[in-house]
Design a protein around this motif. Sequence first.
Motif, PDB file in Angstrom:
ATOM      1  N   VAL A   1       0.857  -1.189   0.000  1.00 23.37           N
ATOM      2  CA  VAL A   1       0.000   0.000   0.000  1.00 23.37           C
ATOM      3  C   VAL A   1       0.888   1.233   0.000  1.00 23.37           C
ATOM      4  CG1 VAL A   1      -1.729   1.306   1.291  1.00 23.37           C
ATOM      5  CG2 VAL A   1      -1.862  -1.182   1.234  1.00 23.37           C
ATOM      6  N   GLN A   2       0.714   2.086  -1.017  1.00 27.46           N
ATOM      7  CA  GLN A   2       1.506   3.310  -1.106  1.00 27.46           C
ATOM      8  C   GLN A   2       0.977   4.332  -0.105  1.00 27.46           C
ATOM      9  OE1 GLN A   2       2.121   4.667  -5.079  1.00 27.46           O
ATOM     10  NE2 GLN A   2       3.088   6.562  -4.432  1.00 27.46           N
ATOM     11  N   VAL A   3       1.914   4.929   0.661  1.00 27.83           N
ATOM     12  CA  VAL A   3       1.552   5.881   1.705  1.00 27.83           C
ATOM     13  C   VAL A   3       1.845   7.318   1.281  1.00 27.83           C
ATOM     14  CG1 VAL A   3       1.970   6.528   4.105  1.00 27.83           C
ATOM     15  CG2 VAL A   3       1.972   4.124   3.464  1.00 27.83           C
ATOM     16  N   THR A   4       2.909   7.534   0.518  1.00 24.67           N
ATOM     17  CA  THR A   4       3.276   8.881   0.082  1.00 24.67           C
ATOM     18  C   THR A   4       3.115   8.986  -1.435  1.00 24.67           C
ATOM     19  OG1 THR A   4       5.593   8.235  -0.116  1.00 24.67           O
ATOM     20  CG2 THR A   4       4.915   9.221   1.977  1.00 24.67           C
ATOM     21  N   PRO A   5       2.971  10.199  -1.955  1.00 18.79           N
ATOM     22  CA  PRO A   5       2.758  10.366  -3.399  1.00 18.79           C
ATOM     23  C   PRO A   5       4.008  10.080  -4.221  1.00 18.79           C
ATOM     24  CG  PRO A   5       2.913  12.508  -2.333  1.00 18.79           C
ATOM     25  CD  PRO A   5       2.924  11.474  -1.236  1.00 18.79           C
ATOM     26  N   ASP A   6       3.790   9.829  -5.512  1.00 20.10           N
ATOM     27  CA  ASP A   6       4.892   9.613  -6.454  1.00 20.10           C
ATOM     28  C   ASP A   6       5.586  10.912  -6.824  1.00 20.10           C
ATOM     29  OD1 ASP A   6       4.721   6.839  -6.840  1.00 20.10           O
ATOM     30  OD2 ASP A   6       3.056   7.088  -8.226  1.00 20.10           O
ATOM     31  N   ASP A   7       4.929  12.028  -6.631  1.00 19.99           N
ATOM     32  CA  ASP A   7       5.402  13.335  -7.095  1.00 19.99           C
ATOM     33  C   ASP A   7       6.759  13.685  -6.490  1.00 19.99           C
ATOM     34  OD1 ASP A   7       5.639  15.884  -8.078  1.00 19.99           O
ATOM     35  OD2 ASP A   7       4.180  16.752  -6.687  1.00 19.99           O
ATOM     36  N   PRO A   8       7.832  13.723  -7.294  1.00 17.54           N
ATOM     37  CA  PRO A   8       9.152  14.042  -6.748  1.00 17.54           C
ATOM     38  C   PRO A   8       9.264  15.489  -6.259  1.00 17.54           C
ATOM     39  CG  PRO A   8       9.287  13.780  -9.125  1.00 17.54           C
ATOM     40  CD  PRO A   8       7.883  13.429  -8.719  1.00 17.54           C
ATOM     41  N   ALA A   9       8.440  16.390  -6.784  1.00 18.93           N
ATOM     42  CA  ALA A   9       8.515  17.788  -6.347  1.00 18.93           C
ATOM     43  C   ALA A   9       8.119  17.924  -4.887  1.00 18.93           C
ATOM     44  CB  ALA A   9       7.610  18.653  -7.217  1.00 18.93           C
ATOM     45  N   GLY A  10       7.205  17.098  -4.430  1.00 19.95           N
ATOM     46  CA  GLY A  10       6.758  17.165  -3.044  1.00 19.95           C
ATOM     47  C   GLY A  10       7.748  16.580  -2.065  1.00 19.95           C
TER      48      GLY A  10
ATOM     49  N   LEU B   1      14.078  13.947  -1.250  1.00 24.25           N
ATOM     50  CA  LEU B   1      14.030  12.815  -0.332  1.00 24.25           C
ATOM     51  C   LEU B   1      13.671  11.547  -1.090  1.00 24.25           C
ATOM     52  CD1 LEU B   1      12.097  14.510   2.591  1.00 24.25           C
ATOM     53  CD2 LEU B   1      14.550  14.123   2.422  1.00 24.25           C
ATOM     54  N   PRO B   2      14.113  10.409  -0.607  1.00 28.68           N
ATOM     55  CA  PRO B   2      13.723   9.162  -1.270  1.00 28.68           C
ATOM     56  C   PRO B   2      12.229   8.925  -1.110  1.00 28.68           C
ATOM     57  CG  PRO B   2      14.907   8.705   0.755  1.00 28.68           C
ATOM     58  CD  PRO B   2      14.959  10.179   0.549  1.00 28.68           C
ATOM     59  N   GLY B   3      11.683   8.156  -1.995  1.00 39.04           N
ATOM     60  CA  GLY B   3      10.255   7.869  -1.896  1.00 39.04           C
ATOM     61  C   GLY B   3       9.793   7.225  -3.164  1.00 39.04           C
ATOM     62  N   PRO B   4       8.595   6.895  -3.302  1.00 37.32           N
ATOM     63  CA  PRO B   4       7.519   6.956  -2.332  1.00 37.32           C
ATOM     64  C   PRO B   4       7.630   5.868  -1.266  1.00 37.32           C
ATOM     65  CG  PRO B   4       6.705   5.973  -4.353  1.00 37.32           C
ATOM     66  CD  PRO B   4       8.129   6.392  -4.603  1.00 37.32           C
ATOM     67  N   LEU B   5       6.856   6.018  -0.203  1.00 31.64           N
ATOM     68  CA  LEU B   5       6.860   5.085   0.917  1.00 31.64           C
ATOM     69  C   LEU B   5       5.695   4.115   0.774  1.00 31.64           C
ATOM     70  CD1 LEU B   5       7.931   4.294   3.767  1.00 31.64           C
ATOM     71  CD2 LEU B   5       6.325   5.975   4.688  1.00 31.64           C
ATOM     72  N   PHE B   6       5.970   2.824   0.999  1.00 35.46           N
ATOM     73  CA  PHE B   6       4.949   1.782   0.936  1.00 35.46           C
ATOM     74  C   PHE B   6       4.923   1.021   2.254  1.00 35.46           C
ATOM     75  CE2 PHE B   6       5.930   2.438  -3.474  1.00 35.46           C
ATOM     76  CZ  PHE B   6       4.766   2.183  -4.156  1.00 35.46           C
ATOM     77  N   LEU B   7       3.760   0.497   2.608  1.00 38.19           N
ATOM     78  CA  LEU B   7       3.651  -0.505   3.656  1.00 38.19           C
ATOM     79  C   LEU B   7       3.567  -1.840   2.929  1.00 38.19           C
ATOM     80  CD1 LEU B   7       1.121   1.112   6.163  1.00 38.19           C
ATOM     81  CD2 LEU B   7       3.613   1.086   6.256  1.00 38.19           C
ATOM     82  N   SER B   8       4.323  -2.833   3.392  1.00 33.90           N
ATOM     83  CA  SER B   8       4.473  -4.062   2.627  1.00 33.90           C
ATOM     84  C   SER B   8       3.371  -5.082   2.879  1.00 33.90           C
ATOM     85  CB  SER B   8       5.823  -4.705   2.922  1.00 33.90           C
ATOM     86  OG  SER B   8       5.870  -5.107   4.266  1.00 33.90           O
TER      87      SER B   8
END
Length: 121
Positions: A15-24, A28-35
């Motif tokens: 489940v993706q927790v943070t957006p894909d948008d690199p500008a936001g 920082l690394p990302g996006p963040l997922f819960l596995s």
Amino acid sequence: MPYEIGAKVKLTGDVQVTPDDPAGRSGLPGPLFLSEGLGGIVTGVAQEAGGPAQDHLASFDQQVRGGHLDAFAASLVEDLRQKLIGAVGAGTGVGTRFTYKVRFENGFVLGGLEEARLASA
């Protein structure tokens, strides 16, 4: 089958927790997922109208919102909207759906999880 508050559940997929948008993320690394398989406890349940029918209607509204249309075009769009309501509303999936707030083992709390994203632990 709806889960009760206090039920032990696990994620059926990432489940993706943070957006894909690199500008936001500002570098920082990302996006963040819960596995998948991460366990947790249901801490809240919300009943929402719609299901798939509501999702289709919301998608249609988002695509045509903000457009400056003349009266004729606006009436055509409204006619299409009503046909979409009729077509999607006639099928299954109209009614209510449950979303859940879950506190996971790693400390994350995530709300708005649909039932299909969870399984009994």
